[in-house]
Design an enzyme around this catalytic site. Structure first.
Site, PDB file in Angstrom:
ATOM      1  N   GLU A  26      -4.660   2.505  13.848  1.00  0.00           N
ATOM      2  CA  GLU A  26      -4.811   2.576  12.382  1.00  0.00           C
ATOM      3  C   GLU A  26      -6.250   2.913  11.974  1.00  0.00           C
ATOM      4  O   GLU A  26      -7.185   2.810  12.786  1.00  0.00           O
ATOM      5  CB  GLU A  26      -4.382   1.255  11.731  1.00  0.00           C
ATOM      6  N   LYS A  88      -7.828   2.609   0.643  1.00  0.00           N
ATOM      7  CA  LYS A  88      -6.979   1.870   1.588  1.00  0.00           C
ATOM      8  C   LYS A  88      -5.531   2.192   1.221  1.00  0.00           C
ATOM      9  O   LYS A  88      -5.111   1.938   0.100  1.00  0.00           O
ATOM     10  CB  LYS A  88      -7.280   0.377   1.439  1.00  0.00           C
ATOM     11  N   VAL A 108      -1.735  -1.123   8.502  1.00  0.00           N
ATOM     12  CA  VAL A 108      -0.664  -1.270   9.496  1.00  0.00           C
ATOM     13  C   VAL A 108       0.625  -0.647   8.958  1.00  0.00           C
ATOM     14  O   VAL A 108       1.290   0.132   9.655  1.00  0.00           O
ATOM     15  CB  VAL A 108      -0.463  -2.757   9.870  1.00  0.00           C
ATOM     16  N   ASP A 140       0.994 -13.023  -2.999  1.00  0.00           N
ATOM     17  CA  ASP A 140       0.299 -12.058  -2.139  1.00  0.00           C
ATOM     18  C   ASP A 140       0.904 -12.051  -0.732  1.00  0.00           C
ATOM     19  O   ASP A 140       0.604 -12.904   0.097  1.00  0.00           O
ATOM     20  CB  ASP A 140      -1.201 -12.373  -2.094  1.00  0.00           C
ATOM     21  N   SER A 142       1.574  -9.251   2.342  1.00  0.00           N
ATOM     22  CA  SER A 142       1.234  -7.892   2.768  1.00  0.00           C
ATOM     23  C   SER A 142       2.470  -7.017   2.918  1.00  0.00           C
ATOM     24  O   SER A 142       3.504  -7.459   3.440  1.00  0.00           O
ATOM     25  CB  SER A 142       0.498  -7.947   4.103  1.00  0.00           C
ATOM     26  N   ALA A 143       2.330  -5.765   2.488  1.00  0.00           N
ATOM     27  CA  ALA A 143       3.400  -4.778   2.681  1.00  0.00           C
ATOM     28  C   ALA A 143       3.632  -4.499   4.168  1.00  0.00           C
ATOM     29  O   ALA A 143       4.655  -3.916   4.535  1.00  0.00           O
ATOM     30  CB  ALA A 143       3.067  -3.490   1.941  1.00  0.00           C
ATOM     31  N   ASP A 144       2.695  -4.936   5.027  1.00  0.00           N
ATOM     32  CA  ASP A 144       2.894  -4.774   6.475  1.00  0.00           C
ATOM     33  C   ASP A 144       4.199  -5.457   6.916  1.00  0.00           C
ATOM     34  O   ASP A 144       4.894  -4.965   7.811  1.00  0.00           O
ATOM     35  CB  ASP A 144       1.745  -5.409   7.274  1.00  0.00           C
ATOM     36  N   LYS A 161      -4.906 -13.516  11.402  1.00  0.00           N
ATOM     37  CA  LYS A 161      -6.040 -14.398  11.088  1.00  0.00           C
ATOM     38  C   LYS A 161      -5.567 -15.547  10.222  1.00  0.00           C
ATOM     39  O   LYS A 161      -4.654 -15.391   9.412  1.00  0.00           O
ATOM     40  CB  LYS A 161      -7.072 -13.612  10.280  1.00  0.00           C
TER      41      LYS A 161
HETATM   42  N1  PSU Z   1      -6.379  -7.954   9.474  1.00  0.00           N
HETATM   43  C1  PSU Z   1      -7.422  -7.799  10.298  1.00  0.00           C
HETATM   44  N2  PSU Z   1      -8.121  -6.630  10.289  1.00  0.00           N
HETATM   45  C2  PSU Z   1      -7.762  -5.595   9.463  1.00  0.00           C
HETATM   46  C3  PSU Z   1      -6.650  -5.774   8.589  1.00  0.00           C
HETATM   47  C4  PSU Z   1      -5.979  -6.957   8.630  1.00  0.00           C
HETATM   48  O1  PSU Z   1      -7.733  -8.701  11.043  1.00  0.00           O
HETATM   49  O2  PSU Z   1      -8.439  -4.556   9.466  1.00  0.00           O
HETATM   50  C5  PSU Z   1      -6.221  -4.641   7.709  1.00  0.00           C
HETATM   51  C6  PSU Z   1      -5.044  -3.866   8.346  1.00  0.00           C
HETATM   52  O3  PSU Z   1      -5.177  -2.505   8.025  1.00  0.00           O
HETATM   53  C7  PSU Z   1      -3.846  -4.453   7.627  1.00  0.00           C
HETATM   54  C8  PSU Z   1      -4.417  -4.654   6.242  1.00  0.00           C
HETATM   55  O4  PSU Z   1      -2.725  -3.612   7.606  1.00  0.00           O
HETATM   56  O5  PSU Z   1      -5.727  -5.148   6.468  1.00  0.00           O
HETATM   57  C9  PSU Z   1      -3.597  -5.616   5.412  1.00  0.00           C
HETATM   58  O6  PSU Z   1      -4.025  -5.573   4.090  1.00  0.00           O
HETATM   59  P1  PSU Z   1      -3.165  -6.314   2.971  1.00  0.00           P
HETATM   60  O7  PSU Z   1      -3.297  -7.774   3.283  1.00  0.00           O
HETATM   61  O8  PSU Z   1      -3.821  -5.933   1.683  1.00  0.00           O
HETATM   62  O9  PSU Z   1      -1.767  -5.817   3.103  1.00  0.00           O
HETATM   63 MN    MN Z   2      -1.952  -8.333  -0.458  1.00  0.00          MN
END
Ligand code: PSU
Ligand code: MN
Length: 305
Positions: A26, A88, A108, A140, A142-144, A161
């Site tokens: 990524e 992003k 991701v 909140d 994540s869309a992941d 994390k």
């Molecule tokens: N967690 C990490 N390092 C990262 C990310 C998450 O330890 O770089 C990044 C990844 O690209 C992940 C994104 O897909 O943050 C998730 O963001 P959000 O929580 O806004 O979906």
């Molecule tokens: Mn989010």
């Protein structure tokens, strides 16, 4: 149809055509996940590591509106230097980058989408997004996680994390039918630490067993992704107290400053890095390299079946 939008680097296209192993990587981790210049050094080292294991790396991003599966060194350097000035990009953002001919660093979720379009099934990174602490109020998530529910890519990571609620993240994945494989572990790794109080779904001890499970899943058209949780090597793991203190402080600051939406994760990642004086960055880099090695081996075994 896809060719209209998608550029697969020739080396990657050739490997895919010949059933040779490819590992997706990524780009949000480069632009938003680590500071310059170590982000660029790491991205290039991760590619070298995958090659050394006998697979082809494909770092994924959007450049001038083109979906790129495989980037040049210059493109990686550009994304790393631009940092958070680059958009992003998650699933919702992709069409706007393409239509507006813009650049985007893929999360991701977005990396899984582009990898699947190209036919790449294995993707190595650091950590996935998940259900944030306090999601009961903030919503909140994540869309992941939704992408893992739907897109046929295995994501090799070091768990998530503890800026996230690992328990709720696990529940969400369970509901969506996304298995968490523990590689040589029974415990869900928490990124900087090898273990957490949470379990995994299936422990598998070799890349071959993981590849067999992936073949079985997708061979039956059981749609969706898989999380392969690979603990950070012991020598690079961090003391739990150090990391917990930094994460708690970062979360409190995010709350005070009203950080929300897509800014939340990058803010927390950067603060944890600053608060631990860069020690966490060293650990972060090592676990990504460790995931790249496992990803390459899973990709090799997957091609060999
Ligand atoms: N967690 C990490 N390092 C990262 C990310 C998450 O330890 O770089 C990044 C990844 O690209 C992940 C994104 O897909 O943050 C998730 O963001 P959000 O929580 O806004 O979906
Ligand atoms: Mn989010």
């Amino acid at each position: 149809m896809l060719d209209q939008y998608l550029d697969i680097q020739p080396e990657v296209a050739q490997a895919l055509a010949n059933n040779q192993p490819v590992v997706a990587l990524e780009s949000t981790i480069i632009s938003h996940g680590m500071p310059y210049p170590r982000n660029v050094e790491t991205a290039l080292l991760v590619e070298d590591t995958i090659r050394a294991e006998g697979a082809i790396p494909a770092t994924i991003a959007i450049i001038e509106g083109r979906l790129k599966v495989g980037l040049s060194k210059d493109q990686i350097e550009y994304l790393g230097k631009a940092g958070t000035a680059v958009t992003k990009v998650s699933r919702r953002d992709i069409p706007f980058m393409v239509a507006g001919k813009k650049d985007g660093a893929t999360t991701v979720a977005a990396t899984m989408i582009l990898a699947a379009m190209a036919g790449v099934r294995v993707f190595a990174t650091g950590g996935i997004g998940g259900v944030h602490r306090g999601a009961q109020e903030s919503f909140d998530i994540s869309a992941d996680l939704q992408e893992l529910a739907n897109t046929d890519v295995a994501v090799i990571c070091a768990g998530a994390k503890s800026i996230l609620d690992l328990s709720l993240t696990r529940e969400y994945l369970e509901t969506q039918g996304v298995p968490i494989i523990g590689y040589q572990t029974d415990s869900l790794p928490a990124f900087y630490t090898r273990e957490s109080e949470h379990s995994i779904d299936y422990r598998l001890d070799s890349a071959q067993e993981i590849a067999l499970a992936l073949r079985a899943k997708w061979g039956m058209a059981l749609r969706g992704g898989v999380v392969v949780a690979n603990p950070i090597p012991t020598e690079f793991a961090m003391p739990v107290e150090t990391i917990t203190g930094a994460i708690d402080q970062a979360l409190a600051e995010a709350d005070e400053q009203g950080i929300a939406g897509k800014d939340s994760t990058p803010f927390l990642l950067a603060r944890v890095c600053e608060l631990t004086g860069g020690n966490s960055l060293d650990s972060n880099i090592e676990l990504v390299l460790n995931n790249a090695r496992l990803g390459a081996n899973i990709a090799k075994e997957y091609c060999a079946i």
